[in-house]
Design a protein around this motif. Structure first.
Motif, mmCIF file in Angstrom:
data_model
loop_
_atom_site.group_PDB
_atom_site.id
_atom_site.type_symbol
_atom_site.label_atom_id
_atom_site.label_comp_id
_atom_site.label_asym_id
_atom_site.label_seq_id
_atom_site.Cartn_x
_atom_site.Cartn_y
_atom_site.Cartn_z
ATOM 1 N N ALA A 7 73.064 103.262 -3.466
ATOM 2 C CA ALA A 7 73.959 102.538 -2.554
ATOM 3 C C ALA A 7 73.239 102.055 -1.294
ATOM 4 O O ALA A 7 73.571 100.984 -0.762
ATOM 5 C CB ALA A 7 75.138 103.444 -2.177
ATOM 6 N N MET A 8 72.239 102.795 -0.799
ATOM 7 C CA MET A 8 71.645 102.491 0.502
ATOM 8 C C MET A 8 70.358 101.670 0.428
ATOM 9 O O MET A 8 70.026 100.955 1.373
ATOM 10 C CB MET A 8 71.330 103.800 1.249
ATOM 11 N N THR A 9 69.595 101.763 -0.664
ATOM 12 C CA THR A 9 68.262 101.156 -0.706
ATOM 13 C C THR A 9 68.275 99.647 -0.459
ATOM 14 O O THR A 9 67.450 99.144 0.324
ATOM 15 C CB THR A 9 67.587 101.487 -2.043
ATOM 16 N N PRO A 10 69.149 98.856 -1.067
ATOM 17 C CA PRO A 10 69.120 97.402 -0.783
ATOM 18 C C PRO A 10 69.311 97.094 0.702
ATOM 19 O O PRO A 10 68.618 96.239 1.264
ATOM 20 C CB PRO A 10 70.264 96.851 -1.632
ATOM 21 N N ASP A 11 70.267 97.795 1.324
ATOM 22 C CA ASP A 11 70.501 97.534 2.743
ATOM 23 C C ASP A 11 69.333 98.003 3.601
ATOM 24 O O ASP A 11 68.946 97.337 4.578
ATOM 25 C CB ASP A 11 71.791 98.231 3.190
ATOM 26 N N LEU A 12 68.753 99.166 3.274
ATOM 27 C CA LEU A 12 67.608 99.658 4.048
ATOM 28 C C LEU A 12 66.423 98.713 3.936
ATOM 29 O O LEU A 12 65.721 98.447 4.921
ATOM 30 C CB LEU A 12 67.216 101.066 3.565
ATOM 31 N N GLN A 13 66.177 98.198 2.729
ATOM 32 C CA GLN A 13 65.056 97.285 2.564
ATOM 33 C C GLN A 13 65.286 95.973 3.305
ATOM 34 O O GLN A 13 64.346 95.377 3.851
ATOM 35 C CB GLN A 13 64.822 97.037 1.075
ATOM 36 N N SER A 14 66.505 95.502 3.334
ATOM 37 C CA SER A 14 66.783 94.264 4.077
ATOM 38 C C SER A 14 66.598 94.466 5.580
ATOM 39 O O SER A 14 66.238 93.533 6.302
ATOM 40 C CB SER A 14 68.201 93.784 3.778
ATOM 41 N N LEU A 15 66.852 95.694 6.058
ATOM 42 C CA LEU A 15 66.661 95.999 7.480
ATOM 43 C C LEU A 15 65.227 96.396 7.808
ATOM 44 O O LEU A 15 64.884 96.551 8.981
ATOM 45 C CB LEU A 15 67.602 97.140 7.902
ATOM 46 N N GLY A 16 64.404 96.597 6.770
ATOM 47 C CA GLY A 16 63.044 97.066 7.010
ATOM 48 C C GLY A 16 63.000 98.494 7.513
ATOM 49 O O GLY A 16 62.145 98.845 8.322
ATOM 50 N N SER A 17 63.901 99.334 7.025
ATOM 51 C CA SER A 17 64.000 100.703 7.493
ATOM 52 C C SER A 17 63.948 101.651 6.301
ATOM 53 O O SER A 17 63.996 101.229 5.137
ATOM 54 C CB SER A 17 65.299 100.908 8.287
ATOM 55 N N PHE A 18 63.826 102.933 6.594
ATOM 56 C CA PHE A 18 63.883 103.953 5.556
ATOM 57 C C PHE A 18 64.401 105.245 6.176
ATOM 58 O O PHE A 18 64.446 105.396 7.410
ATOM 59 C CB PHE A 18 62.521 104.172 4.897
ATOM 60 N N VAL A 19 64.772 106.199 5.314
ATOM 61 C CA VAL A 19 65.365 107.458 5.759
ATOM 62 C C VAL A 19 64.670 108.595 5.026
ATOM 63 O O VAL A 19 64.629 108.607 3.794
ATOM 64 C CB VAL A 19 66.884 107.501 5.486
ATOM 65 N N THR A 20 64.120 109.533 5.789
ATOM 66 C CA THR A 20 63.613 110.770 5.179
ATOM 67 C C THR A 20 64.712 111.817 5.251
ATOM 68 O O THR A 20 65.482 111.860 6.224
ATOM 69 C CB THR A 20 62.372 111.278 5.920
ATOM 70 N N LEU A 21 64.804 112.671 4.219
ATOM 71 C CA LEU A 21 65.875 113.655 4.218
ATOM 72 C C LEU A 21 65.486 114.861 3.370
ATOM 73 O O LEU A 21 64.551 114.804 2.557
ATOM 74 C CB LEU A 21 67.187 113.046 3.707
ATOM 75 N N CYS A 22 66.237 115.911 3.601
ATOM 76 C CA CYS A 22 66.138 117.120 2.775
ATOM 77 C C CYS A 22 67.567 117.577 2.493
ATOM 78 O O CYS A 22 68.363 117.738 3.424
ATOM 79 C CB CYS A 22 65.342 118.197 3.487
ATOM 80 N N TYR A 23 67.872 117.748 1.239
ATOM 81 C CA TYR A 23 69.225 118.166 0.802
ATOM 82 C C TYR A 23 69.101 119.575 0.247
ATOM 83 O O TYR A 23 68.337 119.829 -0.699
ATOM 84 C CB TYR A 23 69.766 117.200 -0.252
ATOM 85 N N LEU A 24 69.890 120.531 0.813
ATOM 86 C CA LEU A 24 69.858 121.925 0.380
ATOM 87 C C LEU A 24 71.246 122.360 -0.087
ATOM 88 O O LEU A 24 72.262 121.964 0.507
ATOM 89 C CB LEU A 24 69.415 122.858 1.518
ATOM 90 N N ARG A 25 71.271 123.158 -1.120
ATOM 91 C CA ARG A 25 72.519 123.811 -1.551
ATOM 92 C C ARG A 25 72.272 125.312 -1.552
ATOM 93 O O ARG A 25 71.361 125.814 -2.226
ATOM 94 C CB ARG A 25 72.941 123.349 -2.944
ATOM 95 N N LEU A 26 73.112 126.039 -0.799
ATOM 96 C CA LEU A 26 73.017 127.486 -0.682
ATOM 97 C C LEU A 26 74.118 128.115 -1.517
ATOM 98 O O LEU A 26 75.309 127.913 -1.249
ATOM 99 C CB LEU A 26 73.150 127.915 0.790
ATOM 100 N N ASP A 27 73.738 128.874 -2.522
ATOM 101 C CA ASP A 27 74.683 129.537 -3.421
ATOM 102 C C ASP A 27 74.708 131.010 -3.052
ATOM 103 O O ASP A 27 73.765 131.756 -3.329
ATOM 104 C CB ASP A 27 74.258 129.346 -4.879
#
Length: 890
Positions: free
Chosen positions: A594-614
């Motif tokens: 969902a986000m990559t086309p818009d990020l590329q058009s803006l010349g931006s990117f997002v670094t992230l870390c997704y954690l799930r704690l069980d």
């Protein structure tokens, strides 16, 4: 010079020559004697060697030749044949012999006697061998270099002695001639005869009769008198010459026949005639016609005369006739009228230019006074001039400034270093520029843009400084209003970001202790984090960093966070009934699509870390996308970094996401951060770095069980490292800890901001958590009062080293009591030094600790590395019954 002295001088000169020849002859005789002595010594040595070699036991000739320092040794028989030839070099080694001359003839009458050899390289001697056993001759040679050197020294000494003798005699003759010459010149002057140039000398003293000595003294007195008169005359002439040469006008002196007696340098320059050519000669008529030379004293003429090259020049001539001793003189003074006119015209031109510049400067000063604030001070800073604008701006009269310094206007907003730098700058002759805040007479503040120019003293004036100022109060007020609007805009944007777009995480996720801190570099940041409860036993954490800073990055961050919520909702809606929450890999993949086309058009990117704690499985599932690595700090002291598996969002069009899992145990901690933490830089340019961050975390996690205290101490370490350096990047940190024990934690936890308005929220949290521990009624109310009083004291009296550092509160059951633990940053507190309460109402101190001690059975204080810990112990009737029942069962 008379004939008798001249003959005496010739005789003395002949005597000097004879003496010099005698010295040379003595030197030659000494040199001949030295050579004869050397020849005799060599002849004696040859005889000794001949006796040894002619004996029945003749020794080896080589040692003998060395001992005698011979160059060559040769034995001949009676017929002249060589029987033995031996030759040595300079170091005494044997070398090839050289041919020797033939021995003397038999009829010569025996061996030749020793003679003084001529100068040469060697000394030689012939000796007949004694006896008839070995008839023949011995020939020896010795090096004569040393002998020649000694002879040369004797000859040089003789030559120098002869020369010295000759010079001494000549000097004696010269001194005698000088004395005779002085006496003759003095006598000639006394007799009225002309003498050679030079100062007069007295007659030499004589030992003749008394009348002659008296005449000698009289003549010497006259000589000295004439010498004094002559010196005075020469001094007068020198002074007159100096005056005439220093004059700018041409000065000429003529005698009664019109001959030039004096001609100064100005006359040479003006008329073009060299002084040496005109002295003693009639003055040319082209300079002063003869008809004008009979003018009266003081007459002034204006004529046109001709220079030496024929050029006519107009002059003004002054004539001054004089006479002395029957002789008449005429003084002529000339001034060139062309130069005078030129100087007059130049003065007029300079005067007109000065008047024009004065009018222009007056207009410029008027314009400057109308526009700017002008003030002039002397070298000591005292005001010597203040214009009308300064008086109008400050409310002082102009005369009130004179003699005073600028301290009457200083507002006290600047450090003394500002004024010290100003004086250092203008003190070395440079111009100072800056902005200053001053106060008017009524106390109101105003700002000026100031330029101070040092001006060197001229025409007897001392050093002074010109200050030109412009009123920028309105500009400063606009800048302040703009900065305030910018700050309010950033605060509003930050508040919207934290509340509407990216709300803060809950203070506690079920089954986990979480603390967080976010600090933007520009008031609003592109970092964000979120805590999501997708299942009863699972908690999801997201931390992300958007490229860039400020409002654009914050908007992209908010959009990314909302996209995570939208993608999770869509995936949850499409899952099967009874299925668990969507996997982290599916969630991140959906956000990527969902986000990559818009990020590329803006010349931006997002670094992230997704954690799930069980919590049920005690497991951590994670996905890293180019973000700073998550750290798992084990309770045994180990540190595990979770590597990234994927690039940031917005880099690649298509990406297949995978997830990884690690186990978690009670007491383990998980640390998430943005790259602004490791990229901290101190004033020396040193980077904080991953290794320093890991070592600091290991130490803090092992020393502080509370996550809030641990995270706030981490902030202190980072602040000390930065040492006032400007923060370059956004900083976001999350610290999560698995509480000790199995299942749900026994302690309830709350992060409480240091805000008195949140005390009701704290009271409700304590009531609920302590009620679950078994407190009720008055015991519960007493504990609430004690906790609120403790929190109030912290808010009012504890000074935190960090802004917005919260208080961490834990509430849980003990063996027979309910325990409340408050942890906060601050200076150590010693309850033994607390004041006793004053019930008379004169003082308010001491009541907080008194209330806590009377509401609780026990109150403990502890301090460790900047963290204060307050523990309140409260027993209740229900807890005592449980304890009693436990004892009965036991």
């Amino acid at each position: 010079m008379s004939r008798a002295p001249r003959l005496g001088a010739v005789g003395s000169l002949l005597a000097a020559v004879l003496a010099a020849l005698a010295v040379l002859a003595a030197g030659a005789w000494a040199a001949r004697g030295l050579r004869l002595q050397a020849a005799e010594e060599l002849h004696a040595t040859a005889r000794t060697l001949a006796a040894l070699l002619a004996g029945p036991h003749a020794p080896d000739p080589l040692p003998l030749a060395r001992a005698a320092a011979l160059r060559q040794l040769t034995l001949h028989d009676a017929g002249g044949r060589v029987l033995l030839a031996l030759r040595l070099d300079d170091e005494g080694r044997r070398t090839a012999p050289q041919p020797s001359p033939p021995p003397p003839l038999e009829g010569s009458g025996g061996e030749p006697p020793a003679q003084a050899p001529p100068g040469g390289a060697v000394l030689a001697s012939w000796v007949r061998l004694p006896g008839d056993a070995v008839p023949g001759w011995l020939h020896v040679e010795r090096d004569a270099a040393r002998l020649d050197a000694a002879v040369a020294r004797i000859e040089r000494g003789a030559a120098l002695g002869a020369l010295a003798t000759l010079l001494l005699v000549l000097l004696t003759l010269r001194l005698g001639a000088a004395r005779t010459s002085r006496a003759l010149r003095a006598a000639a002057r006394l007799a009225g005869e002309p003498a050679e140039d030079g100062p007069p000398s007295c007659l030499p003293e004589t030992r003749g009769p008394r009348e002659i000595r008296a005449l000698n003294r009289t003549l010497n007195a006259l000589v000295r008198q004439r010498a004094g008169e002559r010196a005075a005359l020469q001094e007068l002439r020198a002074r007159l010459r100096g005056v005439l040469d220093a004059a700018h006008d041409a000065a000429i002196t003529l005698d009664d026949e019109g001959r030039v007696l004096d001609f100064n340098q100005a006359a040479e320059t003006m008329l073009g005639y060299p002084r040496a050519e005109v002295l003693g000669k009639p003055l040319p008529g082209t300079i002063l016609p003869s008809g004008h030379r009979e003018a009266d004293e003081g007459a002034v003429l204006e004529l046109e005369v001709l220079r030496a090259d024929g050029t006519p020049i107009p002059v003004r001539i002054g004539l001054a006739p004089a006479g002395e001793g029957g002789r008449r003189y005429l003084g002529v003074c000339m001034r060139e009228l062309g130069e005078q006119r030129r100087q007059s015209e130049e003065r007029e031109r300079l005067l007109r230019s000065y008047r024009r510049l004065s009018r222009r400067l007056e207009r410029l000063k008027l314009a400057l006074d109308e526009h700017a604030i002008v003030c002039i001070t002397d070298a000591q800073g005292r005001i010597t001039y203040a214009n009308r604008k300064l008086a109008e701006l400050t409310g002082y009269a102009r005369h009130e400034f004179l003699g005073r310094t600028h301290r009457i206007l200083q507002a006290g907003l600047h450090e003394p270093a500002v004024y010290e730098e100003l004086w250092r700058t203008i003190g070395r002759g440079a111009v100072w520029h800056g902005e200053l805040a001053d106060r008017r007479r009524d106390g109101s503040l105003y700002w000026v843009a100031c330029t101070v120019v040092p001006m060197g003293g001229v025409e007897g004036e001392g050093q002074h400084y010109v200050s030109v100022q412009t009123d920028i109060t309105a500009q400063k007020q606009a800048e302040t209003a703009l900065a305030e609007a910018r700050r309010a805009e950033l605060e509003t944007g930050s508040h919207i970001q934290k509340t509407l777009l990216a709300g803060p995480p809950r203070p506690q996720a079920r089954g986990w202790w979480i603390s967080s801190h976010s600090e933007p570099s520009l008031g609003i940041d592109g970092d964000f984090y979120d805590v999501l409860h997708l299942d009863e036993h699972c908690v999801d954490l997201i931390i992300a960093d958007v490229m860039g800073k400020g409002v654009p990055a914050a908007l992209v961050g908010a959009a990314t966070k909302m996209q995570f919520s939208r993608s999770i909702a869509e995936l949850t809606a499409r899952r099967d009934a009874g299925a668990g929450p969507p996997a982290p890999a599916r969630i991140v993949a959906a956000v990527h699509r969902a986000m990559t086309p818009d990020l590329q058009s803006l010349g931006s990117f997002v670094t992230l870390c997704y954690l799930r704690l069980d919590l049920r499985r005690r497991q951590l599932t994670y996905i890293g996308c180019g973000h700073e690595e998550t750290l798992v700090l084990r309770r045994d002291g180990g540190v595990e970094a979770l590597p990234n598996q994927h690039p940031p969002l917005g880099i690649l069009d298509r990406e297949e996401y995978v997830e990884s899992c690690v186990p978690l145990e009670p007491g383990d901690a998980v640390f998430l951060s943005s790259d602004g933490v490791v990229d901290l830089v101190n004033p020396a340019g040193e980077r904080w770095g991953s290794e320093r961050m890991r070592a600091t975390l290991q130490r803090l996690v092992s020393e502080h069980p509370g996550v809030t205290s641990c995270l706030q101490r981490m902030r202190c370490e980072m602040r000390d490292f930065e040492a006032g350096a400007t923060q370059r990047d956004d900083v976001t940190m999350l610290l999560l800890r698995v509480p000790p024990g199995d299942g749900a934690p026994a302690f309830a936890r709350m992060e409480f901001e240091r805000d008195a308005e949140r005390l009701p929220q704290l009271r409700g949290f304590v009531r609920e958590a302590a009620g679950r521990c078994g407190l009720e009624g008055e015991e519960l109310a007493a504990l609430e009062l004690a906790v609120v009083e403790a929190a109030t004291n912290v808010i009012r009296h504890a000074v935190s080293p960090l802004p917005a550092a919260p208080i961490e509160i834990l509430v849980g059951p003990g063996e027979d009591h309910c325990l409340v633990e408050l942890s906060y940053l601050g200076e150590p507190f010693d309850p033994r030094g607390a004041a006793e309460p004053d019930f008379s109402g004169r003082s308010e101190g001491g009541f907080g600790l008194y209330i806590m001690r009377h509401c609780c059975e026990r109150v403990d204080y502890r301090h460790h590395e900047g963290v204060n810990m307050l523990r309140l112990y409260k027993q209740g009737a229900r807890l005592r019954k449980v304890k009693a029942a436990t004892r009965v069962c036991t």
